[in-house]
Scaffold this active site. Structure first.
Site, short mmCIF file in Angstrom:
data_model
loop_
_atom_site.label_atom_id
_atom_site.label_comp_id
_atom_site.label_asym_id
_atom_site.label_seq_id
_atom_site.Cartn_x
_atom_site.Cartn_y
_atom_site.Cartn_z
N GLY A 1 0.81 -1.22 0.00
CA GLY A 1 0.00 0.00 0.00
C GLY A 1 0.84 1.26 0.00
N HIS B 1 11.92 1.13 1.42
CA HIS B 1 11.48 -0.25 1.66
C HIS B 1 12.41 -0.99 2.63
CE1 HIS B 1 8.18 -0.38 -1.07
NE2 HIS B 1 8.85 -0.48 -2.18
P1 A3P Z 1 -3.16 -5.26 -5.50
O1 A3P Z 1 -2.07 -5.82 -6.38
O2 A3P Z 1 -3.64 -6.25 -4.49
O3 A3P Z 1 -4.27 -4.67 -6.26
P2 A3P Z 1 2.45 -0.79 -3.40
O4 A3P Z 1 1.90 0.57 -3.59
O5 A3P Z 1 3.07 -0.98 -2.05
O6 A3P Z 1 3.33 -1.20 -4.52
O7 A3P Z 1 1.22 -1.78 -3.36
C1 A3P Z 1 0.44 -1.98 -4.49
C2 A3P Z 1 -0.91 -2.49 -4.05
O8 A3P Z 1 -1.68 -1.42 -3.52
C3 A3P Z 1 -1.71 -3.05 -5.22
O9 A3P Z 1 -2.52 -4.07 -4.64
C4 A3P Z 1 -2.51 -1.84 -5.65
O10 A3P Z 1 -3.67 -2.13 -6.39
C5 A3P Z 1 -2.85 -1.24 -4.29
N1 A3P Z 1 -3.17 0.19 -4.37
C6 A3P Z 1 -2.56 1.14 -5.13
N2 A3P Z 1 -3.15 2.33 -4.95
C7 A3P Z 1 -4.15 2.14 -4.07
C8 A3P Z 1 -5.14 3.02 -3.51
N3 A3P Z 1 -5.19 4.29 -3.84
N4 A3P Z 1 -6.02 2.48 -2.64
C9 A3P Z 1 -5.98 1.18 -2.32
N5 A3P Z 1 -5.08 0.31 -2.81
C10 A3P Z 1 -4.17 0.78 -3.68
#
Ligand code: A3P
Length: 326
Positions: A68, A138
């Site tokens: 997230g 990270h």
């Molecule tokens: P999913 O692959 O389960 O859809 P990060 O940002 O740490 O790379 O994580 C990516 C994950 O966060 C993905 O999950 C993505 O869809 C989700 N994500 C990105 N933007 C988001 C938002 N605004 N609200 C909720 N989830 C989000």
């Protein structure tokens, strides 16, 4: 620059680190300070650790990949800059959240100078960035630079259910099949199981920030993706308070918190042109950061028995006694 050469000495030693197959399949992971760091990023991490000077007002967003991070960046940027921007003129409309809150190890400490056929990292000048500076990382807590630990800068950490992290990482790592070496999800799960995931082991990563948040609640705010999904407004208020940008009663009654939450929702961000087409690093398309954004998507990819095995290993073996469970 003498600093670059010091770092380079360390990089040479790093070629000896244990290695395993990488996150995207392209670059390997190296076991550095007890965590699996993408090998190409190790010099950047060393430079970040050696040269970054935290300011007391800095806000650092920390996470394990696919927990997230992108969402948290959009929210914290919006919270901190709400006096300057509204949802109709926010830079989020034209920039991916990763451009607005840059990664320390992937972006800022990533400019390589070539010296004697190997790479050293040029130290960036971050002094001109207006306060509060927003950065992200990270790397796990123990490997953060001393100045981050010892200054009053604040850290906002987000974690997510490991099953959803596995599934999200799998999609992220395999979306470009021409680049990915991953063809088998079982193998991917097995790697996670052994702790060999980017910036993992997962449990060490979450525990490092969890413990710090218990010991120093003014220093580390520990968030869960699932709580943010369940009640974004409540978590946005919590974040704002923690980073010193509390919402006033007028703002709350005027709907500012709700507006920020809506602006940063998956749907709003995913539908923006910049996030459909742009790239924020050569190999990373903006759209790859926005997929389903749900809780429990693992049921579509992992068997119930495998999921149970992973969760019980995490909870009963790795997080036992910590007060943290998934
Ligand atoms: P999913 O692959 O389960 O859809 P990060 O940002 O740490 O790379 O994580 C990516 C994950 O966060 C993905 O999950 C993505 O869809 C989700 N994500 C990105 N933007 C988001 C938002 N605004 N609200 C909720 N989830 C989000």
């Amino acid at each position: 620059n003498e600093n670059e050469f010091d770092d380079q000495q360390k990089v040479v030693v790093l070629s000896q680190l244990p290695k395993t197959k990488g996150f995207l399949g392209l670059s390997s992971l190296s076991l550095y300070q007890g965590f699996w760091c993408p090998s190409k990023i190790v010099p950047n991490v060393i430079s970040f650790q050696t040269h970054f000077q935290a300011h007391d007002q800095d806000i650092i967003l920390a996470s394990k990949p696919k927990s997230g991070t992108t969402w948290l960046k959009a929210l914290v940027f919006s919270i901190v800059n709400r006096a300057r921007y509204t949802p109709s003129n926010t830079p989020l409309l034209i920039s991916n959240p990763h451009q607005l809150v840059p990664f320390l190890e992937f972006t800022l400490f990533a400019d390589h100078a070539i010296h004697k056929n190997s790479a050293a990292v040029k130290v960036p000048d971050l002094s001109g960035i207006p306060s509060p500076r927003l950065f992200s990382t990270h790397i796990p807590y123990p490997s953060l630079p001393e100045s981050v630990k010892n200054s009053k800068c604040r850290i906002v950490y987000i974690c997510r259910n490991p099953l959803d992290v596995i599934v999200s990482s799998w999609h992220f790592g395999t979306q470009d099949r021409t680049r990915s070496q991953w063809t088998n999800m079982e193998e991917y799960v097995d790697k996670f199981w052994k702790g060999e995931a980017a910036f993992g082991p997962f449990w060490d990563h979450v525990l490092s920030y969890w413990r710090e948040s218990l010991e120093k609640p003014e220093k580390v705010l520990f968030l869960r993706y699932e709580d943010m999904k369940e009640d974004t407004v409540a978590q946005v208020k919590r974040i704002a308070e923690f980073v010193g940008f509390r919402f006033s009663d007028e703002e709350e009654s005027g709907g500012v918190v709700r507006q920020i939450s809506e602006m940063c929702s998956l749907k709003s961000l995913k539908d923006l042109e910049v996030n459909k087409t742009g790239k924020f690093m050569p190999n990373f398309e903006n759209k790859s950061y926005f997929r389903k954004g749900g809780v429990g998507d693992w049921v579509n990819h992992l068997s119930a028995s495998l999921a149970k095995r992973i969760i019980s290993k995490v909870n009963e073996e790795k997080l036992k006694g910590s007060g943290l469970t998934f």
